[in-house]
Scaffold this motif. Structure first.
Motif, short mmCIF file in Angstrom:
data_model
loop_
_atom_site.label_atom_id
_atom_site.label_comp_id
_atom_site.label_asym_id
_atom_site.label_seq_id
_atom_site.Cartn_x
_atom_site.Cartn_y
_atom_site.Cartn_z
N LYS A 116 1.38 15.07 -4.41
CA LYS A 116 0.11 14.49 -4.83
C LYS A 116 -1.00 15.54 -4.86
CE LYS A 116 2.15 10.48 -4.11
NZ LYS A 116 2.96 9.99 -5.18
N THR A 117 -1.96 15.31 -5.74
CA THR A 117 -3.21 16.06 -5.75
C THR A 117 -4.26 15.13 -5.14
OG1 THR A 117 -2.59 17.28 -7.71
CG2 THR A 117 -4.94 17.17 -7.21
N VAL A 118 -4.97 15.62 -4.14
CA VAL A 118 -5.89 14.76 -3.39
C VAL A 118 -7.30 15.35 -3.42
CG1 VAL A 118 -6.37 13.73 -1.13
CG2 VAL A 118 -4.01 14.02 -1.88
N VAL A 160 0.84 -1.20 0.00
CA VAL A 160 0.00 0.00 0.00
C VAL A 160 0.88 1.26 0.00
CG1 VAL A 160 -1.63 1.35 1.40
CG2 VAL A 160 -2.02 -1.08 1.02
N THR A 161 1.97 1.24 0.75
CA THR A 161 2.89 2.38 0.77
C THR A 161 3.43 2.63 -0.63
OG1 THR A 161 3.48 1.94 3.07
CG2 THR A 161 5.03 3.27 1.79
N GLU A 162 3.73 1.58 -1.35
CA GLU A 162 4.21 1.71 -2.73
C GLU A 162 3.12 2.25 -3.65
OE1 GLU A 162 6.66 1.88 -5.92
OE2 GLU A 162 7.22 1.59 -3.83
N LEU A 163 1.87 1.82 -3.44
CA LEU A 163 0.76 2.36 -4.23
C LEU A 163 0.63 3.87 -4.04
CD1 LEU A 163 -2.04 -0.34 -3.71
CD2 LEU A 163 -0.73 0.11 -5.80
N PHE A 164 0.74 4.32 -2.80
CA PHE A 164 0.68 5.76 -2.52
C PHE A 164 1.85 6.49 -3.17
CE2 PHE A 164 -2.60 4.91 0.54
CZ PHE A 164 -3.29 6.10 0.67
N ALA A 165 3.02 5.87 -3.16
CA ALA A 165 4.20 6.51 -3.74
C ALA A 165 4.05 6.73 -5.24
CB ALA A 165 5.44 5.68 -3.45
N ARG A 166 3.32 5.84 -5.91
CA ARG A 166 3.20 5.90 -7.37
C ARG A 166 1.96 6.65 -7.86
NH1 ARG A 166 3.99 -0.08 -7.36
NH2 ARG A 166 1.83 -0.05 -7.99
N ALA A 167 1.10 7.11 -6.96
CA ALA A 167 -0.20 7.60 -7.42
C ALA A 167 -0.61 8.91 -6.79
CB ALA A 167 -1.26 6.54 -7.12
N ASP A 168 -1.62 9.53 -7.44
CA ASP A 168 -2.36 10.63 -6.84
C ASP A 168 -3.54 9.99 -6.13
OD1 ASP A 168 -0.94 12.98 -8.03
OD2 ASP A 168 -1.49 11.91 -9.85
N GLY A 169 -4.09 10.65 -5.10
CA GLY A 169 -5.09 9.95 -4.31
C GLY A 169 -6.47 10.54 -4.31
#
Length: 183
Positions: A100-102, A61-70
């Motif tokens: 990130k843009t959230v 999940v940490t890797e998913l956050f690192a690669r994505a906007d949320g």
């Protein structure tokens, strides 16, 4: 286009929040974004509640956050976002949202919970370094219907508002590299 991590903070399998997020995922796909859905309730409880930073699910999940906007969505419980979402956010690196843009989204039973986005969720997103937190959106539970076949119905006025919110978020995602480079 951007990769969007669509995070459902609902602990319920038949959640209106989860249904609404998956409905909005389709709109983001139509904008040309790659969408990765994440239901926090599927993360092993022993990893979340045991604060196991090294658990493979938490590392993934940490890797998913690192690669994505949320896109962060949560039902409102006791005037705040869900405990399972809080447990996850507590396990992520301090600045997991830097660059990130959230889009903070929430659902709830009454308009008394509208401010949960600004007073409960937004400060956490800020503390995690989000580069751009677009205007959040609250949708009343009564405006979301989950049908027996799993399909979702959204009241026309709410659906129209959500279209504008997703359009705005999609446009903001296109600006993320400039914002990240400037910061």
């Amino acid at each position: 286009m951007a990769t969007v991590l669509s995070v459902s903070g609902s602990p319920s399998v038949s959640s209106r929040t989860n249904g609404l997020l998956r409905h909005l995922d389709q709109r983001l796909l139509a904008h040309g974004h790659h969408v990765v859905p994440l239901d926090v309730r599927t993360i092993p409880p022993e990893a979340l509640l045991g604060a196991d930073f090294r658990h493979p699910a938490i590392l993934e999940v940490t890797e998913l956050f690192a690669r994505a906007d949320g896109v962060v969505g949560s039902p409102v419980y006791k005037a705040a976002y869900s405990g399972v979402l809080k447990a996850l956010l507590d396990l992520l690196p301090q600045y997991a949202l830097r660059g990130k843009t959230v889009l903070p989204l929430a659902t709830g039973g009454s308009t008394a919970h509208v401010l949960a986005i600004d007073y409960a969720l937004r400060p956490v997103l800020n503390s995690m370094g989000a580069t751009h937190i677009v205007q959040g959106w609250f949708t009343l539970d009564q405006d979301i219907t989950v049908h027996e076949d799993g399909s979702l119905g959204v009241a026309p006025a709410a659906d129209e508002a959500l279209t504008r919110v997703i359009d705005h978020f999609s446009a903001a995602l296109g600006r993320t590299p400039l914002l990240a480079a400037a910061g």
